[in-house]
Design an enzyme around this catalytic site. Structure first.
Site, mmCIF file in Angstrom:
data_model
loop_
_atom_site.group_PDB
_atom_site.id
_atom_site.type_symbol
_atom_site.label_atom_id
_atom_site.label_comp_id
_atom_site.label_asym_id
_atom_site.label_seq_id
_atom_site.Cartn_x
_atom_site.Cartn_y
_atom_site.Cartn_z
ATOM 1 N N GLU A 185 62.098 11.896 35.002
ATOM 2 C CA GLU A 185 61.709 12.972 34.100
ATOM 3 C C GLU A 185 60.351 12.709 33.470
ATOM 4 O O GLU A 185 59.555 13.636 33.256
ATOM 5 C CB GLU A 185 62.778 13.148 33.024
ATOM 6 C CG GLU A 185 64.098 13.679 33.588
ATOM 7 C CD GLU A 185 65.209 13.697 32.567
ATOM 8 O OE1 GLU A 185 65.726 14.785 32.279
ATOM 9 O OE2 GLU A 185 65.563 12.614 32.056
ATOM 10 N N GLU A 237 72.333 11.477 36.342
ATOM 11 C CA GLU A 237 73.051 11.691 35.087
ATOM 12 C C GLU A 237 74.444 12.298 35.269
ATOM 13 O O GLU A 237 75.392 11.918 34.581
ATOM 14 C CB GLU A 237 72.218 12.569 34.145
ATOM 15 C CG GLU A 237 71.069 11.839 33.449
ATOM 16 C CD GLU A 237 69.812 11.750 34.283
ATOM 17 O OE1 GLU A 237 68.773 11.351 33.757
ATOM 18 O OE2 GLU A 237 69.859 12.092 35.504
#
Length: 271
Positions: free
Chosen positions: A125, A145
């Site tokens: 990210e 995740e």
């Protein structure tokens, strides 16, 4: 090379070399995982860069050859969970280091991500929030995740679906499947993929090209892209942009044409 932080070894190294700021995540023993102290140090560095008008390019890297960054320090997360601390979600408001680079939507300086090894979770990210990504052939990207009961809350859900085809992005978001550097290049997610031994030379080439551009022009372009993403083309043309207002009235706006006529390299002053 200097660090920013409290007692003990710095989690992040910062170095200014002329107009280039080099920011290096400095926890190679844990693959540059980011704990709360890392975020605090990073925030101070981003503040420092934003306040320094002489910085024209940022290179973001991870220490060591094994990883750019593997994201959140899960050992720290497990400890915080055991203490009853609130779970993380989208964004970092109210947490150490806010606003993080992933939420500094008006960050004015071009950022080049130098990715070698793993870019996982929050590390991926972080790279997605950069303007240019140069990847070594060893680079591996993933957002695991969902496999950990979490969400890619630092922008992965929002940026990946905008930067590659939505269905492809969904496949990676929902399963945590890994993406090779070559695949990332095929999808246009990274700007260049090179052998690991050529990574630094390739990054330096991008830095040189960015430095050849007028700093007010690069700031204007960054702002216009970020602020017009949700606008129609007609609306974008009628929008006034802070850095473009400064560029069009600057000495640099005249320097480019003058240097062309005089057959010499332009001398940008960023003023």
């Amino acid at each position: 090379m200097s660090g920013v932080g409290g007692a003990g070894a710095p989690r992040v190294r910062y170095d200014r070399d002329g107009h280039v700021a080099r920011v290096t995540l400095n926890r190679p023993e844990v693959l540059n995982a980011m704990d709360l102290r890392t975020h605090e140090e990073l925030a101070r560095i981003w503040d420092r860069i934003e306040a320094d008008r002489d910085v024209r390019v940022v290179v973001l890297a991870g220490a060591g050859e094994r990883a750019f960054c593997v994201g959140q320090d899960l050992k720290e997360r497990a400890r915080l969970d055991s203490e009853g601390r609130e779970s993380t979600t989208f964004g970092s408001r109210g947490l150490p280091g806010w606003p993080r680079l992933t939420e500094r939507h008006a960050f004015p300086v071009p950022v080049v991500a130098r990715v070698q090894g793993y870019a996982v979770g929050g590390g991926f990210e972080l790279a997605l929030a950069c303007d240019i990504i140069v990847a070594a052939e060893s680079a591996r990207f993933s957002l695991p995740e969902a496999r950990l009961g979490l969400v890619p809350g630092a922008g992965g859900v929002f940026r990946l679906t905008r930067q590659i085809p939505s269905r492809v992005a969904m496949g990676h978001l929902l399963t945590g499947r890994e993406m090779t550097a070559v695949r990332a290049g095929e999808l246009g997610l990274v700007n260049e993929v090179v052998p690991d031994t050529e990574l630094d030379a390739c990054v330096d080439g991008w830095v040189a090209d960015l430095l050849a551009s007028a700093p007010l022009s690069t700031r204007s372009v960054k702002e216009a892209v970020a602020r017009s993403a949700h606008l129609s083309v007609e609306e974008a043309f009628s929008t006034r942009f802070h850095w473009e207002e400064r560029r069009m009235r600057s000495e640099d706006a005249r320097e480019g044409a003058r240097a062309f006529v005089e057959k010499r390299p332009p001398r940008w002053n960023g003023r």
